[in-house]
Design an enzyme around this catalytic site. Structure first.
Site, PDB file in Angstrom:
ATOM      1  N   TYR A  61       2.891  20.822  -3.693  1.00  0.00           N
ATOM      2  CA  TYR A  61       2.391  19.863  -2.708  1.00  0.00           C
ATOM      3  C   TYR A  61       1.631  20.523  -1.575  1.00  0.00           C
ATOM      4  CZ  TYR A  61       4.393  16.180  -5.332  1.00  0.00           C
ATOM      5  OH  TYR A  61       4.616  15.308  -6.365  1.00  0.00           O
ATOM      6  N   GLN A  96      -2.614   4.167  -6.375  1.00  0.00           N
ATOM      7  CA  GLN A  96      -1.657   5.152  -6.890  1.00  0.00           C
ATOM      8  C   GLN A  96      -1.919   6.510  -6.244  1.00  0.00           C
ATOM      9  OE1 GLN A  96      -1.126   4.622 -11.473  1.00  0.00           O
ATOM     10  NE2 GLN A  96      -3.195   3.933 -10.993  1.00  0.00           N
ATOM     11  N   ASN A  97      -3.041   6.613  -5.529  1.00  0.00           N
ATOM     12  CA  ASN A  97      -3.430   7.893  -4.960  1.00  0.00           C
ATOM     13  C   ASN A  97      -2.620   8.182  -3.705  1.00  0.00           C
ATOM     14  OD1 ASN A  97      -5.319   7.951  -6.986  1.00  0.00           O
ATOM     15  ND2 ASN A  97      -6.966   7.147  -5.708  1.00  0.00           N
ATOM     16  N   VAL A  98      -2.359   9.446  -3.493  1.00  0.00           N
ATOM     17  CA  VAL A  98      -1.538   9.847  -2.341  1.00  0.00           C
ATOM     18  C   VAL A  98      -2.373  10.633  -1.328  1.00  0.00           C
ATOM     19  CG1 VAL A  98       0.585   9.850  -3.708  1.00  0.00           C
ATOM     20  CG2 VAL A  98      -0.767  11.958  -3.569  1.00  0.00           C
ATOM     21  N   HIS A 114       2.468   5.007  -4.431  1.00  0.00           N
ATOM     22  CA  HIS A 114       3.152   6.255  -4.784  1.00  0.00           C
ATOM     23  C   HIS A 114       3.368   7.168  -3.587  1.00  0.00           C
ATOM     24  CE1 HIS A 114       1.607   5.693  -9.173  1.00  0.00           C
ATOM     25  NE2 HIS A 114       2.583   4.871  -8.873  1.00  0.00           N
ATOM     26  N   CYS A 125      18.937  13.163   4.431  1.00  0.00           N
ATOM     27  CA  CYS A 125      19.411  12.173   5.411  1.00  0.00           C
ATOM     28  C   CYS A 125      18.362  11.069   5.520  1.00  0.00           C
ATOM     29  CB  CYS A 125      19.663  12.833   6.782  1.00  0.00           C
ATOM     30  SG  CYS A 125      18.198  13.077   7.796  1.00  0.00           S
ATOM     31  N   GLY A 188     -10.666   3.976 -11.953  1.00  0.00           N
ATOM     32  CA  GLY A 188     -10.292   5.390 -11.949  1.00  0.00           C
ATOM     33  C   GLY A 188      -8.842   5.651 -12.289  1.00  0.00           C
ATOM     34  N   THR A 189      -8.312   4.891 -13.244  1.00  0.00           N
ATOM     35  CA  THR A 189      -6.921   5.136 -13.622  1.00  0.00           C
ATOM     36  C   THR A 189      -6.790   5.142 -15.145  1.00  0.00           C
ATOM     37  OG1 THR A 189      -4.625   4.390 -13.422  1.00  0.00           O
ATOM     38  CG2 THR A 189      -6.343   2.670 -13.373  1.00  0.00           C
ATOM     39  N   GLU A 216     -13.773   6.790 -18.731  1.00  0.00           N
ATOM     40  CA  GLU A 216     -13.570   6.727 -20.198  1.00  0.00           C
ATOM     41  C   GLU A 216     -12.546   5.637 -20.486  1.00  0.00           C
ATOM     42  OE1 GLU A 216     -11.824  10.580 -21.085  1.00  0.00           O
ATOM     43  OE2 GLU A 216     -10.636  10.391 -19.248  1.00  0.00           O
TER      44      GLU A 216
HETATM   45  C1  BV8 Z   1       9.725   3.781 -11.938  1.00  0.00           C
HETATM   46  C2  BV8 Z   1       3.316  10.886  -7.363  1.00  0.00           C
HETATM   47  C3  BV8 Z   1      11.876   2.860 -12.272  1.00  0.00           C
HETATM   48  C4  BV8 Z   1       3.299  12.236  -7.900  1.00  0.00           C
HETATM   49  C5  BV8 Z   1       3.059   9.527  -9.263  1.00  0.00           C
HETATM   50  C6  BV8 Z   1       7.879   1.881 -18.595  1.00  0.00           C
HETATM   51  C7  BV8 Z   1       7.373   2.423 -19.771  1.00  0.00           C
HETATM   52  C8  BV8 Z   1       7.227   3.816 -19.916  1.00  0.00           C
HETATM   53  C9  BV8 Z   1       7.600   4.677 -18.876  1.00  0.00           C
HETATM   54  C10 BV8 Z   1       8.086   4.127 -17.728  1.00  0.00           C
HETATM   55  C11 BV8 Z   1       8.224   2.750 -17.577  1.00  0.00           C
HETATM   56  N1  BV8 Z   1       8.728   2.507 -16.340  1.00  0.00           N
HETATM   57  C12 BV8 Z   1       8.914   3.688 -15.717  1.00  0.00           C
HETATM   58  C13 BV8 Z   1       8.548   4.696 -16.540  1.00  0.00           C
HETATM   59  C14 BV8 Z   1       8.610   6.116 -16.230  1.00  0.00           C
HETATM   60  C15 BV8 Z   1       7.410   6.568 -15.397  1.00  0.00           C
HETATM   61  C16 BV8 Z   1       6.140   6.519 -16.197  1.00  0.00           C
HETATM   62  O1  BV8 Z   1       5.354   5.588 -16.066  1.00  0.00           O
HETATM   63  N2  BV8 Z   1       5.940   7.573 -16.983  1.00  0.00           N
HETATM   64  C17 BV8 Z   1       4.705   7.701 -17.731  1.00  0.00           C
HETATM   65  C18 BV8 Z   1       4.161   9.116 -17.586  1.00  0.00           C
HETATM   66  C19 BV8 Z   1       5.010   7.335 -19.185  1.00  0.00           C
HETATM   67  N3  BV8 Z   1       7.269   5.775 -14.209  1.00  0.00           N
HETATM   68  C20 BV8 Z   1       8.029   6.072 -13.140  1.00  0.00           C
HETATM   69  O2  BV8 Z   1       8.872   6.939 -13.172  1.00  0.00           O
HETATM   70  C21 BV8 Z   1       7.808   5.244 -11.891  1.00  0.00           C
HETATM   71  N4  BV8 Z   1       9.088   4.831 -11.406  1.00  0.00           N
HETATM   72  O3  BV8 Z   1       9.200   2.991 -12.681  1.00  0.00           O
HETATM   73  O4  BV8 Z   1      11.060   3.725 -11.555  1.00  0.00           O
HETATM   74  C22 BV8 Z   1      12.127   3.470 -13.618  1.00  0.00           C
HETATM   75  C23 BV8 Z   1      12.305   4.841 -13.743  1.00  0.00           C
HETATM   76  C24 BV8 Z   1      12.543   5.396 -15.015  1.00  0.00           C
HETATM   77  C25 BV8 Z   1      12.584   4.570 -16.151  1.00  0.00           C
HETATM   78  C26 BV8 Z   1      12.378   3.172 -16.010  1.00  0.00           C
HETATM   79  C27 BV8 Z   1      12.156   2.636 -14.741  1.00  0.00           C
HETATM   80  C28 BV8 Z   1       7.185   6.128 -10.786  1.00  0.00           C
HETATM   81  C29 BV8 Z   1       5.740   6.363 -11.098  1.00  0.00           C
HETATM   82  C30 BV8 Z   1       5.116   7.129  -9.914  1.00  0.00           C
HETATM   83  C31 BV8 Z   1       5.041   8.588 -10.269  1.00  0.00           C
HETATM   84  N5  BV8 Z   1       4.332   9.277  -9.226  1.00  0.00           N
HETATM   85  N6  BV8 Z   1       2.479  10.119  -8.228  1.00  0.00           N
HETATM   86  C32 BV8 Z   1       2.121  12.914  -7.281  1.00  0.00           C
HETATM   87  O5  BV8 Z   1       1.062  12.279  -7.100  1.00  0.00           O
HETATM   88  O6  BV8 Z   1       2.295  14.103  -7.000  1.00  0.00           O
HETATM   89  S1  BV8 Z   1       2.108   9.059 -10.547  1.00  0.00           S
HETATM   90  C33 BV8 Z   1       0.719  10.040 -10.656  1.00  0.00           C
HETATM   91  O7  BV8 Z   1       0.012   9.537 -11.786  1.00  0.00           O
HETATM   92  C34 BV8 Z   1      -0.270   9.898  -9.509  1.00  0.00           C
HETATM   93  O8  BV8 Z   1       0.127   9.009  -8.492  1.00  0.00           O
HETATM   94  C35 BV8 Z   1      -1.499   9.294 -10.206  1.00  0.00           C
HETATM   95  O9  BV8 Z   1      -2.249   8.490  -9.409  1.00  0.00           O
HETATM   96  C36 BV8 Z   1      -0.790   8.520 -11.248  1.00  0.00           C
HETATM   97  C37 BV8 Z   1      -1.522   7.859 -12.332  1.00  0.00           C
HETATM   98  O10 BV8 Z   1      -2.514   8.690 -12.794  1.00  0.00           O
HETATM   99  P1  BV8 Z   1      -4.019   8.183 -12.553  1.00  0.00           P
HETATM  100  O11 BV8 Z   1      -4.181   7.821 -11.132  1.00  0.00           O
HETATM  101  O12 BV8 Z   1      -4.341   7.137 -13.561  1.00  0.00           O
HETATM  102  O13 BV8 Z   1      -4.819   9.502 -12.781  1.00  0.00           O
HETATM  103  P2  BV8 Z   1      -5.190  10.153 -14.166  1.00  0.00           P
HETATM  104  O14 BV8 Z   1      -5.627  11.545 -13.900  1.00  0.00           O
HETATM  105  O15 BV8 Z   1      -4.087   9.891 -15.156  1.00  0.00           O
HETATM  106  O16 BV8 Z   1      -6.440   9.288 -14.676  1.00  0.00           O
HETATM  107  C38 BV8 Z   1      -7.645   9.346 -13.958  1.00  0.00           C
HETATM  108  C39 BV8 Z   1      -8.603   8.449 -14.727  1.00  0.00           C
HETATM  109  O17 BV8 Z   1      -9.820   8.371 -13.990  1.00  0.00           O
HETATM  110  C40 BV8 Z   1      -8.950   9.005 -16.092  1.00  0.00           C
HETATM  111  O18 BV8 Z   1      -8.900   7.947 -17.035  1.00  0.00           O
HETATM  112  C41 BV8 Z   1     -10.388   9.506 -15.945  1.00  0.00           C
HETATM  113  O19 BV8 Z   1     -11.160   9.300 -17.112  1.00  0.00           O
HETATM  114  C42 BV8 Z   1     -10.895   8.605 -14.855  1.00  0.00           C
HETATM  115  N7  BV8 Z   1     -11.935   9.207 -14.013  1.00  0.00           N
HETATM  116  C43 BV8 Z   1     -12.117  10.514 -13.692  1.00  0.00           C
HETATM  117  N8  BV8 Z   1     -13.176  10.642 -12.847  1.00  0.00           N
HETATM  118  C44 BV8 Z   1     -13.637   9.376 -12.634  1.00  0.00           C
HETATM  119  C45 BV8 Z   1     -12.863   8.468 -13.366  1.00  0.00           C
HETATM  120  N9  BV8 Z   1     -13.090   7.141 -13.355  1.00  0.00           N
HETATM  121  C46 BV8 Z   1     -14.110   6.694 -12.603  1.00  0.00           C
HETATM  122  N10 BV8 Z   1     -14.894   7.499 -11.869  1.00  0.00           N
HETATM  123  C47 BV8 Z   1     -14.701   8.844 -11.855  1.00  0.00           C
HETATM  124  N11 BV8 Z   1     -15.496   9.620 -11.115  1.00  0.00           N
HETATM  125 ZN    ZN Z   2      17.794  15.314   7.295  1.00  0.00          ZN
END
Ligand code: BV8
Ligand code: ZN
Length: 243
Positions: A61, A96-98, A114, A125, A188-189, A216
């Protein structure tokens, strides 16, 4: 392709992901094929990862804080600010961006689903999270001056629940009955992370119109009525007709 018309009968929910910040120079997640220093992001950005190796998580981070400290919003962020000014309370931006770039660009109706890279809280705490841009030297874990426990970034990690108030705000916007028609645009997701990836289906369940703007095809592209392939910084400024 009929245009995206934003008029007095439109209620617009926007979801952004890392792709919207890519043109500002912020690396995306899956662009790194979800790996950072040979660690899957899910392993570093998780409570288990923090318990196992808090210093490694702080290195991850700190690097992202340093990298995002002086980046600037791009024309994609600016277009969303114009849409919000045009629609007022019939606009909501869930990100979703931080990296804080939407707020830096001037967006006000923003839900940081997020968390925020420039906010820190205590893992041991319940002190209030606080604004914090400190970049910690590698191998150190900052201590809470209230309880002496471990500080952590105020970010929602994999496996952690999103803030129920954030989810309620998005849900209320989707189910609002005010005579306007709901439009949803995701930009962008990769549609890989839940619950953000499921918003398109919530919108479809109330018969909203759905758009995806992405470089894409995403994991859930087929759930959208419209898919506009391209870079958000180039597509968003001219995509919508503001009436
Ligand atoms: C939760 C903080 C309850 C970290 C992040 C249901 C089904 C399956 C799995 C789950 C589910 N429910 C929960 C889960 C588990 C998990 C999950 O989804 N896992 C995935 C990997 C399968 N979800 C969670 O744990 C969530 N919590 O639901 O709690 C629970 C828990 C467990 C089980 C059940 C319920 C918490 C999710 C939050 C995680 N934290 N961020 C950090 O940032 O350091 S997520 C992280 O990924 C970032 O925030 C990021 O934003 C996010 C998503 O990624 P994207 O933003 O989409 O970015 P990515 O690179 O993937 O894609 C970019 C896209 O842009 C690409 O397609 C690319 O082609 C495109 N692009 C690139 N350049 C451009 C562009 N497009 C346009 N223009 C451009 N120039
Ligand atoms: Zn503390």
């Amino acid at each position: 392709m009929e245009p995206l018309v934003l008029d007095s009968r439109t209620r617009l929910l926007v979801l952004t992901g890392a792709g919207v910040s890519a043109e500002s120079g912020v690396p995306t997640f899956r662009g790194m094929n979800g790996l950072w220093e040979n660690h899957p992001v899910e392993a570093v950005a998780s409570p288990q990862g923090f318990e196992a190796n808090p210093a490694l998580v702080w290195r991850f981070y700190s690097q992202r804080r340093a990298g995002a400290a002086d980046v600037k919003p791009n024309p994609g962020h600016d277009a969303l600010v114009r849409w919000e000014q045009h629609l007022g309370d019939r606009f909501l931006l869930a990100t979703q961006n931080v990296d804080g770039l939407h707020t830096k660009a001037g967006s006000q109706r923003v839900v940081d689903m997020h968390g925020n890279l420039f906010r820190t809280k205590c893992a041991d705490c319940s002190r209030q999270p606080f604004a914090d841009a400190t970049v910690h030297p590698s191998g150190t874990v900052p201590k809470c001056d209230a309880c002496g426990g471990r500080l952590r970034p105020d970010i929602v990690w994999f496996g952690e629940m999103l803030d129920p108030q954030d989810l309620a705000r998005i849900g209320e916007f989707i189910t609002r009955q005010d005579g306007t028609r709901l439009v949803f645009l995701a930009a962008g997701t990769s549609g890989a992370v839940w619950p953000a990836a499921g918003i398109v289906d919530e919108v479809r369940s109330v018969r909203g119109d759905t758009w995806l703007v992405n470089y894409e095809s995403a994991a859930n592209t087929e759930r959208f009525h419209h898919f506009v392939q391209g870079q958000s910084g180039q597509v968003l400024p001219t995509l919508a007709k503001l009436v």
